[in-house]
Design a protein around this motif. Structure first.
Motif, mmCIF file in Angstrom:
data_model
loop_
_atom_site.group_PDB
_atom_site.id
_atom_site.type_symbol
_atom_site.label_atom_id
_atom_site.label_comp_id
_atom_site.label_asym_id
_atom_site.label_seq_id
_atom_site.Cartn_x
_atom_site.Cartn_y
_atom_site.Cartn_z
ATOM 1 N N ARG A 158 0.838 -1.200 0.000
ATOM 2 C CA ARG A 158 0.000 0.000 0.000
ATOM 3 C C ARG A 158 0.874 1.252 0.000
ATOM 4 N NH1 ARG A 158 -5.481 1.154 2.478
ATOM 5 N NH2 ARG A 158 -5.590 3.421 2.596
ATOM 6 N N GLN A 159 1.982 1.190 0.746
ATOM 7 C CA GLN A 159 2.893 2.327 0.785
ATOM 8 C C GLN A 159 3.646 2.495 -0.534
ATOM 9 O OE1 GLN A 159 3.228 4.532 3.501
ATOM 10 N NE2 GLN A 159 1.390 3.406 4.092
ATOM 11 N N VAL A 160 3.998 1.394 -1.162
ATOM 12 C CA VAL A 160 4.739 1.437 -2.429
ATOM 13 C C VAL A 160 3.944 0.622 -3.458
ATOM 14 C CG1 VAL A 160 6.994 1.162 -3.544
ATOM 15 C CG2 VAL A 160 6.864 1.471 -1.070
ATOM 16 N N PRO A 161 2.928 1.200 -4.077
ATOM 17 C CA PRO A 161 2.082 0.433 -5.010
ATOM 18 C C PRO A 161 2.837 -0.069 -6.234
ATOM 19 C CG PRO A 161 1.550 2.787 -5.094
ATOM 20 C CD PRO A 161 2.461 2.585 -3.915
ATOM 21 N N GLU A 162 4.040 0.470 -6.482
ATOM 22 C CA GLU A 162 4.830 -0.003 -7.618
ATOM 23 C C GLU A 162 5.099 -1.508 -7.529
ATOM 24 O OE1 GLU A 162 5.437 2.665 -5.859
ATOM 25 O OE2 GLU A 162 6.261 4.313 -7.065
ATOM 26 N N PHE A 163 5.247 -2.033 -6.291
ATOM 27 C CA PHE A 163 5.490 -3.465 -6.132
ATOM 28 C C PHE A 163 4.331 -4.281 -6.711
ATOM 29 C CE2 PHE A 163 8.242 -2.085 -2.497
ATOM 30 C CZ PHE A 163 9.419 -2.623 -2.964
ATOM 31 N N PHE A 164 3.115 -3.927 -6.311
ATOM 32 C CA PHE A 164 1.952 -4.706 -6.740
ATOM 33 C C PHE A 164 1.662 -4.472 -8.222
ATOM 34 C CE2 PHE A 164 -2.653 -5.788 -6.797
ATOM 35 C CZ PHE A 164 -2.516 -7.096 -6.395
ATOM 36 N N MET A 165 1.895 -3.248 -8.691
ATOM 37 C CA MET A 165 1.705 -2.951 -10.111
ATOM 38 C C MET A 165 2.611 -3.831 -10.963
ATOM 39 S SD MET A 165 3.392 -1.124 -12.768
ATOM 40 C CE MET A 165 4.320 0.202 -12.012
#
Length: 636
Positions: free
Chosen positions: A431-438
């Protein structure tokens, strides 16, 4: 070679680095250091356990925990200082100093072992922790200086492979050399410690030079103040700090498992000390396998999409280990073969292996991301901050385990707690770094529905402003291109595609630029061109689909003049890319509306062919369309 059957570029194995001077001596040096650390630590634990040293306290458990604390303490005290030193001075020289100090420390260790002196043995352990705290920032800080960005994932995978195998064999060697030696002799372990330390120094002399990253840095020595300042300054870099927190969480999780394996093997599974060694070996081999597989699964890029994949596996197989844990011991003092033959043993071993495997998927891209995104003159300090937080999280894991077990919980219930906590922590980080999930969603798409055959990807500029143009076949064209191109891409896309649920999350996180027709929304139309100009001014890679729409019949539509307006404002190279094989996929318009039909092909073969960059002054709509058609060929 025909245009419709592109041959992929043969993958280059990360193991080639083991034959190259820029990596091999470094790899062997760090492997021998990790091995020696664990030989000494576990020899000391074995000495305490076998009561060959008469300590005044008589409390073996207290001594073992004191030993663990003394090894970790230097990471709190000195990491901030050593991070500054690693940034200020040439790194290969620092590594040689570290290995020389290891020879001196091991010499003191041999004396301590010979004298059976517990205070001296613990003092040596503290010095070993200090040497490890010194080596850590240099160990990871030197990699980006000797490896290219495309090699970082593979290089870090090999480092983790070597580290965990060294931990495994060092643990076995340290324990067995004491336990199996005649009359508890310390001569065998002393010989091993000295020979490995000396070998490490001579190998380190082959490491190539790595110039200082920040030679003008002023070193500050106050441990407490500089530790706080280091953590505070690192926290200002969102992705780096969240990556450090994610790595530290892995060490929290791993420390829980590793600390409980001895009792879990003996009391829960009913095994002997050899069963504990089997569990440790299975876990270590799992991490080693996951680490080296990362490079193959990342397509020679820093693929942070593997981090959520790893986190999911850690939770899933952590939970299954709880369910696989027997309600009653499988026997009493079982040897390895007796344990393996017991019902349910293989499931336990498989879960432990998969926890390690997904741990490798989780941790390797995080180290590579820190190395890639940190400023070169601050990288070693970022690694030092990582070491501080790793040590803190391992201490917290020990406190949690003590508290939970003191309340009467079983080891299986402790494993259940950390598996659930892992899911909670992963959700927080993503949630803090949405780049991971993207990146995970993109990685999942490419590795489940498609097999992408790429050709001439090296023609895409590795840096500097440029525009990629591609034919538009499906709603996931941007995801496929973004997943295959090694550098970040800013996509320009029709606003209705940009607003599709789920895909919108990916597009927003990737900072895509939505655009509408001038007649639909003139303000959005003009805003899109301003954002494209700004992106190119900042040296970014822009991707435009010049047809302006997804094909209705598989054939290319006439190109629209918007790209000419962009080039007029910012004359940059244009790189044509042809997408092949997507017509008829779930996300195309063939055979019905996209998304609302069953997929016709799983692991479908598609092509991605890159053409030579075209200078801005040679780009016309006709020339660009002809080039795209030539690249695509007859494969729709």
């Amino acid at each position: 070679m025909s245009q419709d059957t592109p041959e992929p570029t043969p993958p280059v194995s990360q193991f080639r680095l083991l034959r190259q001077r820029r990596f091999a001596p470094y790899f062997v040096t760090q492997l021998l250091g990790a091995f020696n650390d664990n030989v000494y630590k576990n020899a000391l634990v074995a000495l305490i356990a076998f009561a060959s040293i008469n300590s005044s306290s008589g409390d073996d458990s207290l001594l073992i925990n004191l030993a663990a604390g003394l090894f970790i303490l230097p990471f709190f005290l000195f990491s901030a200082l050593f991070g500054q030193v690693a940034d200020k001075y040439e790194k290969s020289t620092l590594i040689r100093y570290a290995k020389l100090s290891e020879i001196g420390i091991m010499s003191c260790g041999v004396v301590a072992l010979t004298l059976n002196s517990m205070p001296l043995l613990l003092a040596v352990l503290f010095l070993m922790g200090t040497q490890s705290a010194f080596f850590g920032p240099v160990k990871y800080g030197i990699l980006p200086q000797h490896l290219s960005e495309s090699e970082l994932t593979g290089g870090n995978g090999l480092v983790e492979l070597g580290t965990f195998l060294a931990i495994l064999f060092g643990t076995i060697a340290g324990t067995q050399l004491i336990a199996k030696s005649a009359t508890g002799s310390v001569v065998p372990v002393s010989i091993v410690l000295m020979l490995v330390a000396i070998a490490g120094y001579f190998v380190s002399r082959k490491i190539p030079s790595a110039p200082a990253s920040a030679p003008s840095l002023r070193i500050r020595f106050n441990p407490l103040t500089e530790t706080v300042n280091l953590v505070r300054s690192t926290s200002e870099h969102r992705i780096i700090f969240q990556s450090i927190l994610a790595i530290s969480w892995f060490w929290f999780l791993g420390a829980v498992y590793l600390a409980q394996f001895p009792v879990y093997a003996r009391d829960v599974l009913g095994g002997s000390v050899d069963v504990f060694t089997l569990l440790l070996g299975t876990f270590s081999v799992g991490i080693a396998m996951g680490s080296i597989l990362c490079e193959r699964m990342s397509s020679e890029r820093v693929e942070i999409g593997l981090v959520p994949f790893g986190a999911m596996g850690l939770t899933l197989f952590g939970l299954d280990l709880v369910w696989a844990t027997p309600a009653a011991p499988l026997g009493s003092g079982l040897a390895v073969m007796g344990f393996i033959g017991a019902a349910g043993a293989w499931r336990v071993l498989l879960d432990i292996f998969l926890i390690g495997l997904f741990g490798g998927f989780y941790i390797v891209p995080l180290y590579a991301l820190i190395q890639k995104t940190s400023a070169p003159d601050r990288l070693s300090r970022a690694i030092a901050c990582n070491n501080i937080l790793n040590a803190l999280f391992m201490v917290l894991s020990a406190l949690l385990a003590l508290a939970v077990l003191a309340m009467g919980a079983s080891i299986a219930q402790l494993f259940l707690l950390v598996a659930v906590l892992n899911a909670v922590v992963a959700l927080y980080i993503f949630r803090q770094v949405p780049e991971f999930f993207m990146r995970f969603l993109i990685w999942l798409l490419i590795h489940t529905l498609y097999r992408v055959r790429k050709q001439d990807m090296h023609l895409i500029p590795q840096s500097g402003a440029a525009i990629v143009v591609a034919n538009h076949v499906s709603f996931v064209d941007a995801l496929l291109l973004g997943g295959c191109i090694k550098r970040p891409v800013r996509f320009v896309m029709y606003y209705k595609i940009y607003n599709i649920p789920v895909l919108n999350f990916i597009f927003r996180t990737a900072k895509a630029i939505p655009i509408a027709g001038r007649s639909e929304d003139e303000a959005l139309y003009e805003q899109a061109f301003e954002r494209m100009k700004a992106a190119l001014e900042q040296g970014e890679l822009l991707c435009i689909f010049p047809e302006g729409q997804i094909t209705q019949n598989g054939q290319m539509s006439p190109l629209r003049p918007g790209i000419l307006r962009v080039l007029e404002a910012q004359p940059v190279p244009v790189v044509p890319i042809a997408l092949q094989g997507l017509w008829g996929s779930l996300f195309s318009r063939k055979g019905g509306p996209a998304f609302f039909k069953l997929p016709r092909r799983i692991f479908a073969r598609i092509g991605l062919i890159v053409g030579k960059p075209m200078p801005a002054d040679s780009v016309t709509l006709d020339a660009l369309e002809v080039r795209l058609r030539e690249l695509r060929g007859d494969w729709l």
